[in-house]
Motif scaffolding. Structure first.
Motif, PDB file in Angstrom:
ATOM      1  N   LEU A 174      60.743 -54.831  48.083  1.00 51.22           N
ATOM      2  CA  LEU A 174      60.136 -55.087  46.777  1.00 51.22           C
ATOM      3  C   LEU A 174      58.633 -54.821  46.820  1.00 51.22           C
ATOM      4  CD1 LEU A 174      62.004 -58.397  45.893  1.00 51.22           C
ATOM      5  CD2 LEU A 174      62.316 -56.186  44.775  1.00 51.22           C
ATOM      6  N   VAL A 175      58.000 -55.210  47.915  1.00 53.57           N
ATOM      7  CA  VAL A 175      56.562 -54.990  48.076  1.00 53.57           C
ATOM      8  C   VAL A 175      56.262 -53.487  48.122  1.00 53.57           C
ATOM      9  CG1 VAL A 175      54.635 -55.225  49.712  1.00 53.57           C
ATOM     10  CG2 VAL A 175      56.082 -57.209  49.181  1.00 53.57           C
ATOM     11  N   GLN A 176      56.977 -52.774  48.969  1.00 52.49           N
ATOM     12  CA  GLN A 176      56.631 -51.374  49.190  1.00 52.49           C
ATOM     13  C   GLN A 176      57.121 -50.438  48.096  1.00 52.49           C
ATOM     14  OE1 GLN A 176      56.855 -49.851  53.131  1.00 52.49           O
ATOM     15  NE2 GLN A 176      55.956 -51.674  54.009  1.00 52.49           N
ATOM     16  N   THR A 177      58.205 -50.765  47.426  1.00 51.70           N
ATOM     17  CA  THR A 177      58.728 -49.887  46.384  1.00 51.70           C
ATOM     18  C   THR A 177      58.108 -50.184  45.022  1.00 51.70           C
ATOM     19  OG1 THR A 177      60.816 -49.677  47.569  1.00 51.70           O
ATOM     20  CG2 THR A 177      60.833 -49.068  45.235  1.00 51.70           C
ATOM     21  N   TYR A 178      57.951 -51.451  44.705  1.00 52.67           N
ATOM     22  CA  TYR A 178      57.514 -51.824  43.356  1.00 52.67           C
ATOM     23  C   TYR A 178      56.124 -52.461  43.294  1.00 52.67           C
ATOM     24  CZ  TYR A 178      62.381 -50.954  42.115  1.00 52.67           C
ATOM     25  OH  TYR A 178      63.617 -50.377  41.919  1.00 52.67           O
ATOM     26  N   GLY A 179      55.433 -52.562  44.428  1.00 44.44           N
ATOM     27  CA  GLY A 179      54.062 -53.048  44.421  1.00 44.44           C
ATOM     28  C   GLY A 179      53.901 -54.551  44.283  1.00 44.44           C
ATOM     29  N   GLY A 180      54.913 -55.300  44.665  1.00 48.97           N
ATOM     30  CA  GLY A 180      54.793 -56.755  44.638  1.00 48.97           C
ATOM     31  C   GLY A 180      53.979 -57.254  45.815  1.00 48.97           C
ATOM     32  N   GLN A 181      53.763 -58.568  45.836  1.00 49.42           N
ATOM     33  CA  GLN A 181      53.044 -59.197  46.938  1.00 49.42           C
ATOM     34  C   GLN A 181      53.779 -60.461  47.358  1.00 49.42           C
ATOM     35  OE1 GLN A 181      49.139 -59.821  45.077  1.00 49.42           O
ATOM     36  NE2 GLN A 181      48.333 -58.355  46.541  1.00 49.42           N
ATOM     37  N   TRP A 182      53.808 -60.705  48.668  1.00 50.13           N
ATOM     38  CA  TRP A 182      54.357 -61.970  49.142  1.00 50.13           C
ATOM     39  C   TRP A 182      53.508 -63.089  48.555  1.00 50.13           C
ATOM     40  CZ3 TRP A 182      58.918 -62.591  51.336  1.00 50.13           C
ATOM     41  CH2 TRP A 182      59.510 -61.508  51.996  1.00 50.13           C
ATOM     42  N   ALA A 183      54.155 -64.115  48.054  1.00 48.39           N
ATOM     43  CA  ALA A 183      53.442 -65.198  47.384  1.00 48.39           C
ATOM     44  C   ALA A 183      54.299 -66.457  47.384  1.00 48.39           C
ATOM     45  CB  ALA A 183      53.134 -64.792  45.938  1.00 48.39           C
ATOM     46  N   ALA A 184      53.669 -67.556  46.996  1.00 52.53           N
ATOM     47  CA  ALA A 184      54.401 -68.800  46.774  1.00 52.53           C
ATOM     48  C   ALA A 184      54.720 -68.891  45.297  1.00 52.53           C
ATOM     49  CB  ALA A 184      53.564 -69.993  47.207  1.00 52.53           C
ATOM     50  N   GLY A 185      55.969 -69.223  44.997  1.00 54.71           N
ATOM     51  CA  GLY A 185      56.396 -69.335  43.611  1.00 54.71           C
ATOM     52  C   GLY A 185      55.972 -70.652  42.998  1.00 54.71           C
ATOM     53  N   PRO A 186      56.234 -70.795  41.708  1.00 52.60           N
ATOM     54  CA  PRO A 186      55.872 -72.028  40.997  1.00 52.60           C
ATOM     55  C   PRO A 186      56.491 -73.280  41.632  1.00 52.60           C
ATOM     56  CG  PRO A 186      56.669 -70.347  39.474  1.00 52.60           C
ATOM     57  CD  PRO A 186      56.865 -69.821  40.850  1.00 52.60           C
ATOM     58  N   ASP A 187      57.646 -73.116  42.254  1.00 57.88           N
ATOM     59  CA  ASP A 187      58.323 -74.253  42.883  1.00 57.88           C
ATOM     60  C   ASP A 187      58.004 -74.377  44.369  1.00 57.88           C
ATOM     61  OD1 ASP A 187      59.652 -72.028  43.791  1.00 57.88           O
ATOM     62  OD2 ASP A 187      61.650 -72.713  43.227  1.00 57.88           O
ATOM     63  N   GLY A 188      57.061 -73.551  44.858  1.00 60.61           N
ATOM     64  CA  GLY A 188      56.660 -73.618  46.259  1.00 60.61           C
ATOM     65  C   GLY A 188      57.477 -72.745  47.191  1.00 60.61           C
ATOM     66  N   GLY A 211      55.648 -61.825  44.198  1.00 61.76           N
ATOM     67  CA  GLY A 211      55.017 -61.928  42.894  1.00 61.76           C
ATOM     68  C   GLY A 211      54.596 -60.555  42.392  1.00 61.76           C
ATOM     69  N   PHE A 212      54.616 -60.414  41.076  1.00 61.70           N
ATOM     70  CA  PHE A 212      54.227 -59.165  40.429  1.00 61.70           C
ATOM     71  C   PHE A 212      53.227 -59.456  39.317  1.00 61.70           C
ATOM     72  CE2 PHE A 212      58.330 -58.233  42.240  1.00 61.70           C
ATOM     73  CZ  PHE A 212      58.171 -56.952  42.762  1.00 61.70           C
ATOM     74  N   GLY A 213      51.974 -59.084  39.543  1.00 60.88           N
ATOM     75  CA  GLY A 213      50.957 -59.131  38.510  1.00 60.88           C
ATOM     76  C   GLY A 213      50.784 -60.450  37.790  1.00 60.88           C
ATOM     77  N   GLY A 214      51.110 -61.542  38.405  1.00 57.50           N
ATOM     78  CA  GLY A 214      50.927 -62.834  37.773  1.00 57.50           C
ATOM     79  C   GLY A 214      51.922 -63.153  36.672  1.00 57.50           C
ATOM     80  N   HIS A 215      52.908 -62.264  36.436  1.00 59.44           N
ATOM     81  CA  HIS A 215      53.864 -62.529  35.358  1.00 59.44           C
ATOM     82  C   HIS A 215      55.310 -62.647  35.823  1.00 59.44           C
ATOM     83  CE1 HIS A 215      55.066 -58.305  35.478  1.00 59.44           C
ATOM     84  NE2 HIS A 215      53.800 -57.977  35.374  1.00 59.44           N
ATOM     85  N   SER A 216      55.601 -62.260  37.044  1.00 67.00           N
ATOM     86  CA  SER A 216      56.983 -62.324  37.526  1.00 67.00           C
ATOM     87  C   SER A 216      57.002 -62.757  38.988  1.00 67.00           C
ATOM     88  CB  SER A 216      57.665 -60.956  37.414  1.00 67.00           C
ATOM     89  OG  SER A 216      57.759 -60.557  36.068  1.00 67.00           O
ATOM     90  N   PHE A 217      58.052 -63.486  39.355  1.00 63.77           N
ATOM     91  CA  PHE A 217      58.235 -63.939  40.731  1.00 63.77           C
ATOM     92  C   PHE A 217      59.727 -63.886  41.040  1.00 63.77           C
ATOM     93  CE2 PHE A 217      59.217 -67.191  43.864  1.00 63.77           C
ATOM     94  CZ  PHE A 217      58.291 -66.903  44.856  1.00 63.77           C
ATOM     95  N   PHE A 218      60.068 -63.297  42.178  1.00 66.99           N
ATOM     96  CA  PHE A 218      61.465 -63.190  42.589  1.00 66.99           C
ATOM     97  C   PHE A 218      61.604 -63.676  44.025  1.00 66.99           C
ATOM     98  CE2 PHE A 218      60.756 -59.986  39.340  1.00 66.99           C
ATOM     99  CZ  PHE A 218      61.755 -60.294  38.442  1.00 66.99           C
TER     100      PHE A 218
END
Length: 131
Positions: A65-79, A84-91
């Motif tokens: 997801l990081v390398q294909t779609y430009g996401g970043q490893w992150a902590a989600g709203p539930d920890g 994460g993607f641009g502050g609007h999506s988390f998977f």
């Protein structure tokens, strides 16, 4: 000797899976192969071994997801840890792997991966409308 950062641990686990699957990249083809591996593992996986499989394969899916779609490893709203993607999506890639292990092809990581651009566009559109 310095301790490995959490990000390094995730990326190293993903790279170990990539090497084990004999893949050259973290791309759509790799996710197709991942979906096949998950399906092959489903019948023989015990509940005690499932957590380590979900962790390893989830790291791999996350790195795709990081390398294909430009996401970043992150902590989600539930920890939880995820992408994460641009502050609007988390998977959560670990959840996605666990879902396919539990439900089979209808919850395929490859289907999720292929549908992601559409989901991201919809989420970005909703954010723009509310801004």
């Amino acid at each position: 000797m310095s301790a490995e950062s959490p990000l390094d641990s995730l990326q190293n686990a993903a790279d170990a899976v990539r090497q084990q699957l004999r893949l050259t990249a973290f791309d759509t083809e790799a996710v197709q192969r991942l979906a096949e591996v998950v399906e092959a593992q489903r019948p023989s996986l015990t509940s005690s071994s499932q957590e380590s499989v979900v962790t390893a394969l989830g790291c791999f899916l996350g790195q795709c997801l990081v390398q294909t779609y430009g996401g970043q490893w992150a902590a989600g709203p539930d920890g939880t840890t995820g992408i994460g993607f641009g502050g609007h999506s988390f998977f959560n890639p670990f959840y996605r792997v666990a879902e396919q292990l539990t439900h089979g092809r209808p919850s395929s990581v490859a289907v999720f991966f292929a549908e992601l651009p559409e989901r991201l566009a919809a989420a970005a559109g909703r954010k723009e409308q509310h801004s």
